[in-house]
Design a protein around this motif. Structure first.
Motif: not given
Length: 122
Positions: A1-8
């Motif tokens: 799944m897509f993790d917003k914190d990791v992406f940032q």
């Protein structure tokens, strides 16, 4: 799944790590491309302004004959009265005195044409 914190976190690392210059250059190129695209689209949609000239005045001295066909443009002038002489304002507007260099070049060109025509004629 897509993790917003990791992406940032990856984005922050990209702009603070060793590849900082490449990231800024890439962003600038993207911004410049978008700007150029917007300018191109705006200029493409602009319609050219029609210049109304107050100097063009038709004085009909005969009945005007309009050519047949759809190719006649709007504002087509079929005849006009011509002046016998230019006045001073016409001369200042339309006549340019040639420079000495232009006259010399014209003279040389004319001499070459005369030599070519006469050739070895006696």
């Amino acid at each position: 799944m897509f993790d917003k914190d990791v992406f940032q976190g990856h984005i922050k690392e990209f702009f603070t790590g060793d590849k900082k210059i490449i990231a800024y250059i890439s962003c600038m190129l993207i911004i410049m491309t978008c700007t150029a695209l917007v300018v191109f689209v705006i200029q493409k949609t602009k319609k050219p302004a029609v210049v109304q000239s107050s100097e063009r005045e038709l004085i009909a001295d005969q009945k005007l004959l309009i050519p047949d066909g759809e190719e006649v443009q709007k504002g087509y002038i079929t005849a006009r009265q011509t002046k016998d002489k230019w006045n001073d304002t016409d001369a200042q507007r339309w006549f340019t005195l040639p420079a000495k260099k232009e006259l010399d070049d014209l003279g040389r060109t004319n001499d070459l044409i005369v030599l070519e025509l006469t050739g070895a004629a006696p």
